[in-house]
Design an enzyme around this catalytic site. Structure first.
Site, PDB file in Angstrom:
ATOM      1  N   GLU A   1      10.767  -4.240   6.070  1.00 29.62           N
ATOM      2  CA  GLU A   1       9.900  -3.708   6.910  1.00 29.62           C
ATOM      3  C   GLU A   1      10.161  -3.692   8.299  1.00 29.62           C
ATOM      4  O   GLU A   1      10.013  -2.849   9.307  1.00 29.62           O
ATOM      5  CB  GLU A   1       8.504  -4.665   7.047  1.00 29.62           C
ATOM      6  CG  GLU A   1       7.824  -4.423   5.436  1.00 29.62           C
ATOM      7  CD  GLU A   1       7.354  -3.011   4.958  1.00 29.62           C
ATOM      8  OE1 GLU A   1       7.770  -2.239   5.565  1.00 29.62           O
ATOM      9  OE2 GLU A   1       6.576  -3.149   4.124  1.00 29.62           O
TER      10      GLU A   1
ATOM     11  N   TYR B   1       0.684  -1.113  -0.123  1.00 30.65           N
ATOM     12  CA  TYR B   1       0.013  -0.190   0.102  1.00 30.65           C
ATOM     13  C   TYR B   1       0.826   1.237  -0.175  1.00 30.65           C
ATOM     14  O   TYR B   1       0.239   2.295   0.110  1.00 30.65           O
ATOM     15  CB  TYR B   1      -0.784  -0.049   1.109  1.00 30.65           C
ATOM     16  CG  TYR B   1      -0.184  -0.271   2.634  1.00 30.65           C
ATOM     17  CD1 TYR B   1       0.409   0.679   3.167  1.00 30.65           C
ATOM     18  CD2 TYR B   1       0.049  -1.448   2.947  1.00 30.65           C
ATOM     19  CE1 TYR B   1       1.316   0.423   4.449  1.00 30.65           C
ATOM     20  CE2 TYR B   1       0.726  -1.745   4.056  1.00 30.65           C
ATOM     21  CZ  TYR B   1       1.337  -0.985   4.863  1.00 30.65           C
ATOM     22  OH  TYR B   1       2.250  -1.133   5.842  1.00 30.65           O
ATOM     23  N   GLY B   2       1.974   1.082  -0.158  1.00 25.69           N
ATOM     24  CA  GLY B   2       3.064   2.287  -0.196  1.00 25.69           C
ATOM     25  C   GLY B   2       4.122   2.271  -1.159  1.00 25.69           C
ATOM     26  O   GLY B   2       3.622   2.004  -2.213  1.00 25.69           O
ATOM     27  N   SER B   3       5.118   2.546  -0.810  1.00 25.03           N
ATOM     28  CA  SER B   3       6.414   2.417  -1.968  1.00 25.03           C
ATOM     29  C   SER B   3       6.483   1.120  -2.674  1.00 25.03           C
ATOM     30  O   SER B   3       6.860   1.262  -4.036  1.00 25.03           O
ATOM     31  CB  SER B   3       7.535   2.750  -1.089  1.00 25.03           C
ATOM     32  OG  SER B   3       7.807   1.649  -0.158  1.00 25.03           O
ATOM     33  N   PHE B   4       5.889   0.136  -2.301  1.00 28.92           N
ATOM     34  CA  PHE B   4       6.141  -1.092  -2.805  1.00 28.92           C
ATOM     35  C   PHE B   4       4.727  -1.163  -4.075  1.00 28.92           C
ATOM     36  O   PHE B   4       4.660  -2.376  -4.658  1.00 28.92           O
ATOM     37  CB  PHE B   4       6.040  -2.355  -1.919  1.00 28.92           C
ATOM     38  CG  PHE B   4       7.246  -2.492  -0.851  1.00 28.92           C
ATOM     39  CD1 PHE B   4       8.582  -2.119  -1.445  1.00 28.92           C
ATOM     40  CD2 PHE B   4       6.941  -2.980   0.283  1.00 28.92           C
ATOM     41  CE1 PHE B   4       9.416  -2.097  -0.544  1.00 28.92           C
ATOM     42  CE2 PHE B   4       8.094  -3.117   1.025  1.00 28.92           C
ATOM     43  CZ  PHE B   4       9.308  -2.784   0.669  1.00 28.92           C
ATOM     44  N   GLN B   5       4.237  -0.220  -3.968  1.00 27.78           N
ATOM     45  CA  GLN B   5       3.186  -0.162  -5.160  1.00 27.78           C
ATOM     46  C   GLN B   5       4.095  -0.087  -6.525  1.00 27.78           C
ATOM     47  O   GLN B   5       3.491  -0.129  -7.531  1.00 27.78           O
ATOM     48  CB  GLN B   5       2.044   0.742  -5.147  1.00 27.78           C
ATOM     49  CG  GLN B   5       1.153   0.490  -3.922  1.00 27.78           C
ATOM     50  CD  GLN B   5       0.086   1.496  -3.626  1.00 27.78           C
ATOM     51  OE1 GLN B   5      -0.981   1.425  -4.322  1.00 27.78           O
ATOM     52  NE2 GLN B   5       0.377   2.537  -3.154  1.00 27.78           N
ATOM     53  N   GLU B   6       4.967   0.656  -6.265  1.00 26.79           N
ATOM     54  CA  GLU B   6       5.881   1.050  -7.548  1.00 26.79           C
ATOM     55  C   GLU B   6       6.768   0.055  -8.128  1.00 26.79           C
ATOM     56  O   GLU B   6       7.715  -0.289  -7.366  1.00 26.79           O
ATOM     57  CB  GLU B   6       6.979   2.144  -7.236  1.00 26.79           C
ATOM     58  CG  GLU B   6       7.750   2.658  -8.121  1.00 26.79           C
ATOM     59  CD  GLU B   6       7.085   3.217  -9.289  1.00 26.79           C
ATOM     60  OE1 GLU B   6       7.765   2.765 -10.513  1.00 26.79           O
ATOM     61  OE2 GLU B   6       6.029   3.860  -9.382  1.00 26.79           O
TER      62      GLU B   6
END
Length: 168
Positions: A83, A15-20
């Site tokens: 994480e 839901y954060g930077s790992f969407q990129e």
């Protein structure tokens, strides 16, 4: 954990930077199949002094994110290491955006749901404009460190994903 990378397959809601995809590609050393999904019952918060968000339970919350599908045990371990201890990996149910199908996945939830550093709503598009380049650089350094720690701690690399201090 399964006995080999081939026998285990994990689906993880991000839901954060790992969407990129550029970030995921670096961290996982390949880009998995990524599908859009919504997580109900949670809210995505900004974290004071950090470039990445966290999520915590909120009955009326809905988070738009992505599911990274078919991850190996080793890839899941990379996510666990990035994480760190501040997140707890739990099984949650998401709804796939394209099909409305429900899916059980794992998600990294902020361990301290009452953390005073949580505030406001984290915005992915704003992050892409302001912080993505720095985060990609930090991710590359993390993978380099994982392959060759040279006595350095994970905490040293956690500092890479902190916001720059405000200019006085």
């Amino acid at each position: 954990m399964g006995s080999s990378d081939q026998s285990s397959s994990h689906n993880v809601f991000v839901y954060g930077s790992f969407q990129e995809p550029a970030v995921v590609g670096l961290i996982l050393e390949c880009t998995p199949v990524i599908v859009s999904a919504q997580l109900h019952g949670f809210y995505r918060y900004r974290l004071k002094g950090r470039l990445h968000p966290c999520i915590a339970p909120l009955e009326t919350g809905v988070i738009n994110g992505k599911v990274l599908t078919g991850l190996t045990d080793a890839q899941l371990e990379n996510l666990d290491m990035i994480e760190g201890d501040e997140y707890v990996r739990k099984t949650v149910e998401v709804v796939l955006t394209d099909t409305s199908e429900k899916m059980q996945v794992e998600a990294f939830i902020w361990a301290n749901k009452d953390d005073p550093d949580m505030y406001g709503e984290w915005d992915f598009e704003e992050w892409k404009k302001l912080h993505m380049e720095k985060f990609i650089e930090a991710s590359a350094k993390f993978i380099e460190w994982k392959k060759n720690p040279n006595g350095r701690s994970r905490e040293e690399f956690a500092k890479f994903v902190e916001e720059d201090p405000p200019v006085a």
